[in-house]
Design a protein around this motif. Structure first.
Motif, short mmCIF file in Angstrom:
data_model
loop_
_atom_site.label_atom_id
_atom_site.label_comp_id
_atom_site.label_asym_id
_atom_site.label_seq_id
_atom_site.Cartn_x
_atom_site.Cartn_y
_atom_site.Cartn_z
N ALA A 1 3.92 -1.21 -0.45
CA ALA A 1 2.91 -0.29 -0.96
C ALA A 1 2.63 0.82 0.03
N THR A 2 2.33 1.99 -0.52
CA THR A 2 1.87 3.09 0.30
C THR A 2 0.36 3.01 0.39
N ASP A 3 -0.24 3.95 1.13
CA ASP A 3 -1.67 3.90 1.35
C ASP A 3 -2.49 4.23 0.10
N ASP A 4 -1.89 4.94 -0.88
CA ASP A 4 -2.67 5.33 -2.04
C ASP A 4 -2.44 4.46 -3.26
N THR A 5 -1.40 3.63 -3.27
CA THR A 5 -1.15 2.76 -4.42
C THR A 5 -0.94 1.33 -3.94
N ARG A 6 -1.71 0.45 -4.48
CA ARG A 6 -1.55 -0.97 -4.19
C ARG A 6 -1.77 -1.73 -5.49
N PRO A 7 -0.72 -2.08 -6.20
CA PRO A 7 -0.89 -2.83 -7.45
C PRO A 7 -1.47 -4.21 -7.19
N THR A 8 -2.43 -4.57 -8.02
CA THR A 8 -3.19 -5.80 -7.78
C THR A 8 -2.40 -7.06 -8.11
N TRP A 9 -1.78 -7.12 -9.28
CA TRP A 9 -1.12 -8.36 -9.70
C TRP A 9 0.04 -8.77 -8.81
N PRO A 10 0.92 -7.85 -8.40
CA PRO A 10 1.97 -8.28 -7.45
C PRO A 10 1.38 -8.78 -6.13
N ALA A 11 0.30 -8.15 -5.68
CA ALA A 11 -0.34 -8.61 -4.44
C ALA A 11 -0.91 -10.01 -4.62
N LEU A 12 -1.52 -10.29 -5.77
CA LEU A 12 -2.07 -11.62 -6.01
C LEU A 12 -0.97 -12.68 -6.06
N ARG A 13 0.16 -12.34 -6.67
CA ARG A 13 1.28 -13.29 -6.70
C ARG A 13 1.80 -13.57 -5.28
N LYS A 14 1.88 -12.53 -4.46
CA LYS A 14 2.31 -12.73 -3.07
C LYS A 14 1.29 -13.56 -2.31
N GLY A 15 0.01 -13.32 -2.55
CA GLY A 15 -1.03 -14.11 -1.90
C GLY A 15 -0.98 -15.57 -2.32
N TRP A 16 -0.70 -15.84 -3.60
CA TRP A 16 -0.57 -17.22 -4.09
C TRP A 16 0.57 -17.93 -3.37
N ARG A 17 1.63 -17.20 -3.07
CA ARG A 17 2.77 -17.78 -2.33
C ARG A 17 2.52 -17.84 -0.83
N LYS A 18 1.33 -17.39 -0.39
CA LYS A 18 0.94 -17.37 1.02
C LYS A 18 1.82 -16.42 1.83
N VAL B 1 -4.84 -15.59 -2.22
CA VAL B 1 -5.17 -14.73 -3.36
C VAL B 1 -6.37 -13.84 -3.04
N ILE B 2 -7.38 -14.39 -2.41
CA ILE B 2 -8.58 -13.60 -2.09
C ILE B 2 -8.26 -12.53 -1.05
N VAL B 3 -7.49 -12.87 -0.03
CA VAL B 3 -7.11 -11.87 0.97
C VAL B 3 -6.24 -10.79 0.32
N ALA B 4 -5.32 -11.17 -0.54
CA ALA B 4 -4.46 -10.20 -1.22
C ALA B 4 -5.27 -9.29 -2.15
N PHE B 5 -6.28 -9.86 -2.82
CA PHE B 5 -7.13 -9.04 -3.69
C PHE B 5 -7.90 -8.02 -2.87
N GLN B 6 -8.43 -8.44 -1.73
CA GLN B 6 -9.15 -7.51 -0.88
C GLN B 6 -8.21 -6.42 -0.35
N TRP B 7 -6.99 -6.79 -0.02
CA TRP B 7 -6.02 -5.81 0.45
C TRP B 7 -5.68 -4.81 -0.65
N ALA B 8 -5.44 -5.31 -1.86
CA ALA B 8 -5.05 -4.44 -2.97
C ALA B 8 -6.16 -3.49 -3.38
N ARG B 9 -7.40 -3.88 -3.22
CA ARG B 9 -8.53 -3.05 -3.62
C ARG B 9 -9.16 -2.27 -2.47
#
Length: 130
Positions: A6-23, A112-120
């Motif tokens: 991801a770049t600094d202006d776009t961070r898709p939420t669902w891919p980030a959550l999937r990556k967070g679920w996989r730790k 998942v929570i860390v990835a959500f915070q990162w994505a948002r």
């Protein structure tokens, strides 16, 4: 499958959550997110994304309790009503089941929570702007 960094202006939420679920790192998806069982790394060893900004606190524990309780309580009722096992057997099976499910879910929900915070862009995950 190529992972999108991801770049600094776009961070898709669902891919980030999937990556967070996989730790995994929510940015690159290949670096480990956690150092031990629950300790989040300060930065990703692969892409160098800073991860120390997270504020997961008690969120993963609350979500784990919510999920385990909502899964095991109805299952406990169904098993008790339909099969009437001995109380010690029932306690042993459901005690082990609750502990196993909790140990499985807790680090994944933290990811998942860390990835959500990162994505948002929450709590300092602002791409260099503090």
């Amino acid at each position: 499958m190529t992972d999108h960094i991801a770049t600094d202006d776009t961070r898709p939420t669902w891919p980030a959550l999937r990556k967070g679920w996989r730790k995994k790192c929510p940015n690159c998806g290949s670096g480990p997110l956690l150092r031990g069982y629950l300790e989040v790394r300060h930065s990703c060893p692969v892409c160098r994304e800073e991860l120390h900004h997270h504020r997961a606190d008690d969120g993963p524990a609350y979500l784990t309790i919510l999920i385990v309780g909502h899964l095991m309580a109805p299952l406990l009722h169904i098993v008790f009503v339909n099969f009437r096992p001995e109380p010690l057997v029932l306690f042993s099976i459901f005690g082990v089941g609750c502990v196993a499910l909790t140990l499985y879910l807790l680090p994944r929900l933290k990811g998942v929570i860390v990835a959500f915070q990162w994505a948002r862009f929450m709590h300092g995950f602002s791409g260099g702007v503090t």
